[in-house]
Motif scaffolding. Structure first.
Motif, PDB file in Angstrom:
ATOM      1  N   SER A 256       0.910  -1.073  -0.061  1.00  0.00           N
ATOM      2  CA  SER A 256      -0.105  -0.112   0.060  1.00  0.00           C
ATOM      3  C   SER A 256       1.043   1.227   0.073  1.00  0.00           C
ATOM      4  O   SER A 256       0.392   2.212  -0.539  1.00  0.00           O
ATOM      5  N   ARG A 257       1.949   1.342   0.724  1.00  0.00           N
ATOM      6  CA  ARG A 257       2.926   2.422   0.825  1.00  0.00           C
ATOM      7  C   ARG A 257       3.511   2.530  -0.656  1.00  0.00           C
ATOM      8  O   ARG A 257       3.702   3.599  -1.140  1.00  0.00           O
ATOM      9  N   ALA A 258       3.886   1.385  -1.163  1.00  0.00           N
ATOM     10  CA  ALA A 258       4.653   1.413  -2.666  1.00  0.00           C
ATOM     11  C   ALA A 258       3.591   1.991  -3.544  1.00  0.00           C
ATOM     12  O   ALA A 258       3.944   2.603  -4.390  1.00  0.00           O
ATOM     13  N   TRP A 259       2.313   1.631  -3.668  1.00  0.00           N
ATOM     14  CA  TRP A 259       1.354   1.959  -4.321  1.00  0.00           C
ATOM     15  C   TRP A 259       1.039   3.509  -4.454  1.00  0.00           C
ATOM     16  O   TRP A 259       0.884   4.269  -5.228  1.00  0.00           O
ATOM     17  N   THR A 260       0.972   3.832  -3.286  1.00  0.00           N
ATOM     18  CA  THR A 260       0.853   5.376  -2.838  1.00  0.00           C
ATOM     19  C   THR A 260       2.065   6.230  -3.539  1.00  0.00           C
ATOM     20  O   THR A 260       1.760   7.272  -4.043  1.00  0.00           O
ATOM     21  N   ARG A 261       3.201   5.709  -3.298  1.00  0.00           N
ATOM     22  CA  ARG A 261       4.381   6.394  -3.790  1.00  0.00           C
ATOM     23  C   ARG A 261       4.312   6.373  -5.272  1.00  0.00           C
ATOM     24  O   ARG A 261       4.695   7.376  -5.908  1.00  0.00           O
ATOM     25  N   GLN A 262       4.097   5.192  -5.833  1.00  0.00           N
ATOM     26  CA  GLN A 262       3.979   5.203  -7.222  1.00  0.00           C
ATOM     27  C   GLN A 262       2.979   6.085  -7.904  1.00  0.00           C
ATOM     28  O   GLN A 262       3.367   6.824  -8.844  1.00  0.00           O
ATOM     29  N   VAL A 263       1.815   6.168  -7.376  1.00  0.00           N
ATOM     30  CA  VAL A 263       0.701   6.959  -7.752  1.00  0.00           C
ATOM     31  C   VAL A 263       1.153   8.250  -7.831  1.00  0.00           C
ATOM     32  O   VAL A 263       1.001   9.359  -8.820  1.00  0.00           O
TER      33      VAL A 263
ATOM     34  N   PHE B  76      -7.278  12.953  -9.989  1.00  0.00           N
ATOM     35  CA  PHE B  76      -7.351  11.510 -10.522  1.00  0.00           C
ATOM     36  C   PHE B  76      -6.182  10.483  -9.452  1.00  0.00           C
ATOM     37  O   PHE B  76      -6.658   9.615  -9.016  1.00  0.00           O
ATOM     38  N   LYS B  77      -5.328  11.364  -9.106  1.00  0.00           N
ATOM     39  CA  LYS B  77      -4.434  10.601  -8.154  1.00  0.00           C
ATOM     40  C   LYS B  77      -5.225  10.499  -6.739  1.00  0.00           C
ATOM     41  O   LYS B  77      -5.084   9.314  -6.137  1.00  0.00           O
ATOM     42  N   GLU B  78      -5.610  11.500  -6.450  1.00  0.00           N
ATOM     43  CA  GLU B  78      -6.542  11.325  -5.015  1.00  0.00           C
ATOM     44  C   GLU B  78      -7.585  10.401  -5.222  1.00  0.00           C
ATOM     45  O   GLU B  78      -7.994   9.456  -4.155  1.00  0.00           O
ATOM     46  N   LYS B  79      -8.022  10.183  -6.357  1.00  0.00           N
ATOM     47  CA  LYS B  79      -9.354   8.921  -6.493  1.00  0.00           C
ATOM     48  C   LYS B  79      -8.652   7.589  -6.452  1.00  0.00           C
ATOM     49  O   LYS B  79      -9.355   6.845  -5.579  1.00  0.00           O
ATOM     50  N   LEU B  80      -7.518   7.479  -6.863  1.00  0.00           N
ATOM     51  CA  LEU B  80      -6.766   6.189  -6.788  1.00  0.00           C
ATOM     52  C   LEU B  80      -6.533   5.844  -5.556  1.00  0.00           C
ATOM     53  O   LEU B  80      -6.579   4.921  -5.016  1.00  0.00           O
TER      54      LEU B  80
ATOM     55  N   VAL C  99       3.273  -0.543 -16.472  1.00  0.00           N
ATOM     56  CA  VAL C  99       3.752  -1.853 -15.896  1.00  0.00           C
ATOM     57  C   VAL C  99       3.907  -1.900 -14.697  1.00  0.00           C
ATOM     58  O   VAL C  99       3.512  -3.083 -13.976  1.00  0.00           O
ATOM     59  N   LYS C 100       4.720  -1.147 -13.854  1.00  0.00           N
ATOM     60  CA  LYS C 100       5.046  -1.312 -12.616  1.00  0.00           C
ATOM     61  C   LYS C 100       3.747  -1.061 -11.663  1.00  0.00           C
ATOM     62  O   LYS C 100       3.748  -1.715 -10.739  1.00  0.00           O
ATOM     63  N   LEU C 101       3.027  -0.221 -12.076  1.00  0.00           N
ATOM     64  CA  LEU C 101       1.614   0.003 -11.352  1.00  0.00           C
ATOM     65  C   LEU C 101       0.647  -1.320 -11.407  1.00  0.00           C
ATOM     66  O   LEU C 101       0.187  -1.797 -10.328  1.00  0.00           O
ATOM     67  N   GLU C 102       0.553  -1.946 -12.446  1.00  0.00           N
ATOM     68  CA  GLU C 102      -0.015  -3.251 -12.763  1.00  0.00           C
ATOM     69  C   GLU C 102       0.549  -4.287 -11.743  1.00  0.00           C
ATOM     70  O   GLU C 102      -0.310  -5.170 -11.363  1.00  0.00           O
TER      71      GLU C 102
ATOM     72  N   VAL D 169      -1.272   6.291   3.615  1.00  0.00           N
ATOM     73  CA  VAL D 169      -1.646   6.718   2.390  1.00  0.00           C
ATOM     74  C   VAL D 169      -2.052   8.170   2.677  1.00  0.00           C
ATOM     75  O   VAL D 169      -1.677   8.963   1.616  1.00  0.00           O
ATOM     76  N   LYS D 170      -2.696   8.505   3.655  1.00  0.00           N
ATOM     77  CA  LYS D 170      -3.122  10.157   3.772  1.00  0.00           C
ATOM     78  C   LYS D 170      -1.997  10.819   4.225  1.00  0.00           C
ATOM     79  O   LYS D 170      -1.690  11.958   3.575  1.00  0.00           O
ATOM     80  N   GLU D 171      -1.027  10.459   4.997  1.00  0.00           N
ATOM     81  CA  GLU D 171       0.208  11.169   5.130  1.00  0.00           C
ATOM     82  C   GLU D 171       1.170  11.397   4.137  1.00  0.00           C
ATOM     83  O   GLU D 171       1.793  12.268   3.718  1.00  0.00           O
ATOM     84  N   GLN D 172       1.397  10.222   3.281  1.00  0.00           N
ATOM     85  CA  GLN D 172       2.068  10.431   1.800  1.00  0.00           C
ATOM     86  C   GLN D 172       1.480  11.314   0.968  1.00  0.00           C
ATOM     87  O   GLN D 172       2.104  12.084   0.160  1.00  0.00           O
TER      88      GLN D 172
END
Length: 317
Positions: free
Chosen positions: A83-90, A108-112, A196-199, A296-299
């Motif tokens: 989850s931390r990685a997903w947030t950083r990537q987004v 768009f980022k906030e929605k993800l 690809v990385k996000l997928e 997620v919110k802190e990041q």
């Protein structure tokens, strides 16, 4: 999950009092009948062999049950990390090279990110689901106190309306995430490599969810649970007969104590084998969901953080 080192005896007796009462009544009856002249004693070595075999059997069962619990905790630890990685990537991967729609990308980022918070809460509820049988014998799903409304505030109304009717709501949210990152790629906000990385991260969420579903839907083989209960009761029933001739009155507390030990070991394994039932001993999914939401919110820079999960008498859920 129980955090305190010492368990309350009131809690222990709440789960064991029926067994202890049976052991006590049986021991008293055996002692009284034996001293009325009816010879009830059995050879001591029979209970010794039985007790040794039962201890090995319960040890195997408890080890298997703990492996299931520990695997569940490791999976949710992986979910926290991904989850931390997903947030950083987004946050870092999505950008508009032409800078023509910065506000749209921010939204768009906030929605993800909000949808991901909805996903982990939905997964928690999905894993804690329970079943009951109606009057016709058909299985019906009910959620007890775990409702999908926890995810509603993080989803758009149209998404939630569809989400709440799905058989597998968490998986539906992952599909929406995949569709959105594909849209971002078509808009030029993502390169093919970043797509690809996000997928790949979404696939990891799928892997964690699938492994959790496997633990949830595939219980410890039922014969282990059934025969362990049967053997514990048989062992407890035989104990007073093995002790009454040699120990006299003191055999009552001793036989009750030994029976209580085996009964408790069996109960520990039984309550550890299913880690997603929202019981005292289970993996604290609610607390882990709040941890993920906070991260997620802190990041993202959102200061509206959730409250810390309450430690209620040394227990968190």
């Amino acid at each position: 999950m129980i955090l305190r080192r010492n368990l309350k005896w009131s809690l222990i007796l709440f789960y064991t009092w029926k067994g202890v009462l049976y052991y006590l009544v049986l021991a008293v009856l055996v002692y009284w009948i034996h001293h009325q002249g009816v010879h009830l004693a059995i050879p001591f070595y029979t209970i010794t062999a039985f007790g040794t075999a039962l201890a090995i059997f319960l040890g195997f069962k408890n080890n298997s049950a703990y492996d299931r619990w520990w695997e569940a905790r490791r999976l949710w630890g992986s979910l926290v990390n991904y989850s931390r990685a997903w947030t950083r990537q987004v946050i870092t991967f999505l950008n508009d090279p032409d800078a023509t729609s910065p506000d749209e990308i921010v939204a768009f980022k906030e929605k993800l990110l909000h949808r991901h918070i909805a996903y982990v809460n939905a997964l928690r509820v999905f894993l804690r689901r329970k079943y009951k049988y109606n009057e016709t014998g058909q299985e019906e799903l009910f959620q007890a106190e775990n409702e999908y409304q926890d995810a509603e505030s993080f989803l758009q109304p149209s998404e939630y309306a569809i989400f709440s009717k799905k058989n597998n709501p968490p998986n539906f949210l992952l599909e929406l995430q995949a569709e959105d990152i594909r849209y971002a790629f078509s808009q030029g906000w993502l390169s093919d490599y970043r797509l690809v990385k996000l997928e790949e991260t979404l696939v990891e969420f799928n892997n964690v969810q699938g492994a959790c579903e496997r633990i949830k839907n595939t219980p410890l083989p039922r014969h282990y649970s059934f025969f362990s209960r049967v053997f514990v009761v048989l062992h407890a029933t035989m104990l007073p007969f093995a002790f009454v001739d040699e120990m006299g009155l003191i055999m009552i507390p001793i036989s009750v104590l030994i029976s209580f030990i085996f009964h408790s070991l069996d109960l520990v394994g039984e309550r550890t084998e299913d880690p997603f039932e929202n019981r005292l001993e289970d993996v604290p999914l609610t607390s882990l969901c709040r941890t993920i939401e906070t991260n997620v919110k802190e990041q993202w820079g959102d200061e509206n953080l959730p409250s810390v999960a309450k430690n209620i008498g040394g227990i968190i859920f």
